[in-house]
Design a protein around this motif. Structure first.
Motif, PDB file in Angstrom:
ATOM      1  N   UNK A  25       6.951  -2.041 -20.243  1.00 39.46           N
ATOM      2  CA  UNK A  25       7.397  -2.193 -18.857  1.00 39.46           C
ATOM      3  C   UNK A  25       7.128  -3.627 -18.392  1.00 39.46           C
ATOM      4  N   UNK A  26       8.078  -4.222 -17.680  1.00 33.65           N
ATOM      5  CA  UNK A  26       7.882  -5.547 -17.103  1.00 33.65           C
ATOM      6  C   UNK A  26       7.107  -5.377 -15.805  1.00 33.65           C
ATOM      7  N   UNK A  27       5.970  -6.058 -15.719  1.00 29.09           N
ATOM      8  CA  UNK A  27       5.052  -5.900 -14.593  1.00 29.09           C
ATOM      9  C   UNK A  27       4.885  -7.229 -13.867  1.00 29.09           C
ATOM     10  N   UNK A  28       4.985  -7.181 -12.540  1.00 25.32           N
ATOM     11  CA  UNK A  28       4.725  -8.338 -11.687  1.00 25.32           C
ATOM     12  C   UNK A  28       3.392  -8.097 -10.990  1.00 25.32           C
ATOM     13  N   UNK A  29       2.498  -9.071 -11.105  1.00 28.55           N
ATOM     14  CA  UNK A  29       1.179  -8.938 -10.493  1.00 28.55           C
ATOM     15  C   UNK A  29       1.205  -9.449  -9.057  1.00 28.55           C
ATOM     16  N   UNK A  30       0.575  -8.682  -8.183  1.00 27.25           N
ATOM     17  CA  UNK A  30       0.426  -9.064  -6.775  1.00 27.25           C
ATOM     18  C   UNK A  30      -1.077  -9.133  -6.503  1.00 27.25           C
ATOM     19  N   UNK A  31      -1.590 -10.332  -6.279  1.00 25.19           N
ATOM     20  CA  UNK A  31      -3.018 -10.520  -6.078  1.00 25.19           C
ATOM     21  C   UNK A  31      -3.366 -10.450  -4.594  1.00 25.19           C
ATOM     22  N   UNK A  32      -4.390  -9.685  -4.279  1.00 23.83           N
ATOM     23  CA  UNK A  32      -4.879  -9.635  -2.905  1.00 23.83           C
ATOM     24  C   UNK A  32      -5.588 -10.946  -2.555  1.00 23.83           C
ATOM     25  N   UNK A  33      -6.359 -11.458  -3.497  1.00 26.53           N
ATOM     26  CA  UNK A  33      -7.183 -12.645  -3.272  1.00 26.53           C
ATOM     27  C   UNK A  33      -6.506 -13.882  -3.863  1.00 26.53           C
ATOM     28  N   UNK A  34      -6.302 -14.895  -3.053  1.00 24.38           N
ATOM     29  CA  UNK A  34      -5.660 -16.135  -3.515  1.00 24.38           C
ATOM     30  C   UNK A  34      -6.447 -16.776  -4.650  1.00 24.38           C
ATOM     31  N   UNK A  35      -7.775 -16.730  -4.579  1.00 17.91           N
ATOM     32  CA  UNK A  35      -8.596 -17.328  -5.635  1.00 17.91           C
ATOM     33  C   UNK A  35      -8.328 -16.670  -6.990  1.00 17.91           C
ATOM     34  N   UNK A  36      -8.126 -15.357  -7.002  1.00 19.14           N
ATOM     35  CA  UNK A  36      -7.802 -14.655  -8.255  1.00 19.14           C
ATOM     36  C   UNK A  36      -6.454 -15.134  -8.804  1.00 19.14           C
ATOM     37  N   UNK A  37      -5.490 -15.307  -7.916  1.00 17.61           N
ATOM     38  CA  UNK A  37      -4.171 -15.794  -8.342  1.00 17.61           C
ATOM     39  C   UNK A  37      -4.267 -17.230  -8.859  1.00 17.61           C
ATOM     40  N   UNK A  54       1.175 -20.689  -6.674  1.00 16.96           N
ATOM     41  CA  UNK A  54       0.734 -19.448  -6.045  1.00 16.96           C
ATOM     42  C   UNK A  54       1.353 -19.396  -4.658  1.00 16.96           C
ATOM     43  N   UNK A  55       2.107 -18.336  -4.401  1.00 14.88           N
ATOM     44  CA  UNK A  55       2.807 -18.192  -3.126  1.00 14.88           C
ATOM     45  C   UNK A  55       2.399 -16.886  -2.459  1.00 14.88           C
ATOM     46  N   UNK A  56       2.151 -16.958  -1.156  1.00 15.88           N
ATOM     47  CA  UNK A  56       1.837 -15.762  -0.373  1.00 15.88           C
ATOM     48  C   UNK A  56       3.146 -15.186   0.166  1.00 15.88           C
ATOM     49  N   UNK A  57       3.437 -13.938  -0.208  1.00 17.69           N
ATOM     50  CA  UNK A  57       4.664 -13.265   0.212  1.00 17.69           C
ATOM     51  C   UNK A  57       4.325 -11.859   0.695  1.00 17.69           C
ATOM     52  N   UNK A  58       5.228 -11.291   1.446  1.00 17.72           N
ATOM     53  CA  UNK A  58       5.041  -9.946   1.960  1.00 17.72           C
ATOM     54  C   UNK A  58       5.056  -8.941   0.813  1.00 17.72           C
ATOM     55  N   UNK A  59       4.066  -8.058   0.773  1.00 18.04           N
ATOM     56  CA  UNK A  59       3.948  -7.083  -0.310  1.00 18.04           C
ATOM     57  C   UNK A  59       5.183  -6.193  -0.401  1.00 18.04           C
ATOM     58  N   UNK A  60       5.693  -5.737   0.724  1.00 17.93           N
ATOM     59  CA  UNK A  60       6.871  -4.869   0.710  1.00 17.93           C
ATOM     60  C   UNK A  60       8.079  -5.585   0.126  1.00 17.93           C
ATOM     61  N   UNK A  61       8.197  -6.885   0.405  1.00 19.49           N
ATOM     62  CA  UNK A  61       9.311  -7.674  -0.133  1.00 19.49           C
ATOM     63  C   UNK A  61       9.229  -7.754  -1.659  1.00 19.49           C
ATOM     64  N   UNK A  62       8.036  -7.974  -2.183  1.00 19.52           N
ATOM     65  CA  UNK A  62       7.846  -8.061  -3.638  1.00 19.52           C
ATOM     66  C   UNK A  62       8.105  -6.694  -4.277  1.00 19.52           C
ATOM     67  N   UNK A  63       7.609  -5.635  -3.663  1.00 18.46           N
ATOM     68  CA  UNK A  63       7.823  -4.294  -4.213  1.00 18.46           C
ATOM     69  C   UNK A  63       9.310  -3.928  -4.217  1.00 18.46           C
ATOM     70  N   UNK A  64      10.033  -4.287  -3.173  1.00 13.93           N
ATOM     71  CA  UNK A  64      11.473  -4.041  -3.112  1.00 13.93           C
ATOM     72  C   UNK A  64      12.186  -4.823  -4.216  1.00 13.93           C
ATOM     73  N   UNK A  65      11.834  -6.102  -4.369  1.00 16.47           N
ATOM     74  CA  UNK A  65      12.419  -6.925  -5.434  1.00 16.47           C
ATOM     75  C   UNK A  65      12.186  -6.274  -6.798  1.00 16.47           C
ATOM     76  N   UNK A  66      10.964  -5.824  -7.041  1.00 16.10           N
ATOM     77  CA  UNK A  66      10.630  -5.222  -8.329  1.00 16.10           C
ATOM     78  C   UNK A  66      11.424  -3.936  -8.564  1.00 16.10           C
ATOM     79  N   UNK A  67      11.538  -3.094  -7.561  1.00 18.64           N
ATOM     80  CA  UNK A  67      12.317  -1.852  -7.711  1.00 18.64           C
ATOM     81  C   UNK A  67      13.770  -2.167  -8.064  1.00 18.64           C
ATOM     82  N   UNK A  68      14.358  -3.133  -7.352  1.00 20.19           N
ATOM     83  CA  UNK A  68      15.756  -3.490  -7.597  1.00 20.19           C
ATOM     84  C   UNK A  68      15.966  -4.105  -8.974  1.00 20.19           C
ATOM     85  N   UNK A  69      14.958  -4.826  -9.469  1.00 20.35           N
ATOM     86  CA  UNK A  69      15.076  -5.486 -10.768  1.00 20.35           C
ATOM     87  C   UNK A  69      14.626  -4.591 -11.927  1.00 20.35           C
TER      88      UNK A  69
END
Length: 140
Positions: A25-37, A54-69
């Protein structure tokens, strides 16, 4: 909620997001902590992988992108502790990475051919091989 993701060529036409292959499965990581990213991006750079931003983006936007892709979005919380080998890759990238030097230009057939260690063949290259074969046979 904002999450931190790793992007290549951010804001460009060739923009891409860092992903991993975990259990097919292709997985995109979403880090809560900027330092971890930032640390993850640094580990990629240390492996001679292209350095992502490292870019801060809306979690829902990333999840929607991942579902569509057809990707899976995985959230890496602050203080995350891995419980499996796959989850360890959410804290440190694998020691071997896929060559992405020309990812914008490749098609899936080329990716498959490279993974199988052969050159992709299109109809014209097969005809060229047939022409060469006939000429060599003619020399015999």
């Amino acid at each position: 909620m904002l999450v931190h993701v790793l992007l290549y060529d951010a804001g460009q036409d060739s923009e891409g997001i860092h992903s991993l292959e975990l259990s097919g499965q292709t997985v995109v990581l979403m880090f809560e902590n900027r330092d971890d990213a930032d640390r993850y991006a640094g580990l990629l750079e240390a492996q001679d992988f292209p350095t992502p931003s490292v870019e801060a983006l809306d979690r829902e936007e990333i999840e929607l992108f991942c579902r569509e892709a057809g990707y899976e979005a995985r959230f890496v919380s602050d203080g995350f502790v891995p419980k499996s080998d796959d989850e360890r890759l959410m804290l440190a990238p694998p020691s071997a990475n896929r060559d992405v030097a020309n990812w914008q230009e490749q098609d899936p057939e080329q990716d498959l051919a490279q993974a199988q260690g052969r050159a992709p063949q299109d109809e014209s290259s097969v005809q060229d091989l047939d022409d060469v074969r006939r000429r060599l046979e003619g020399l015999l």
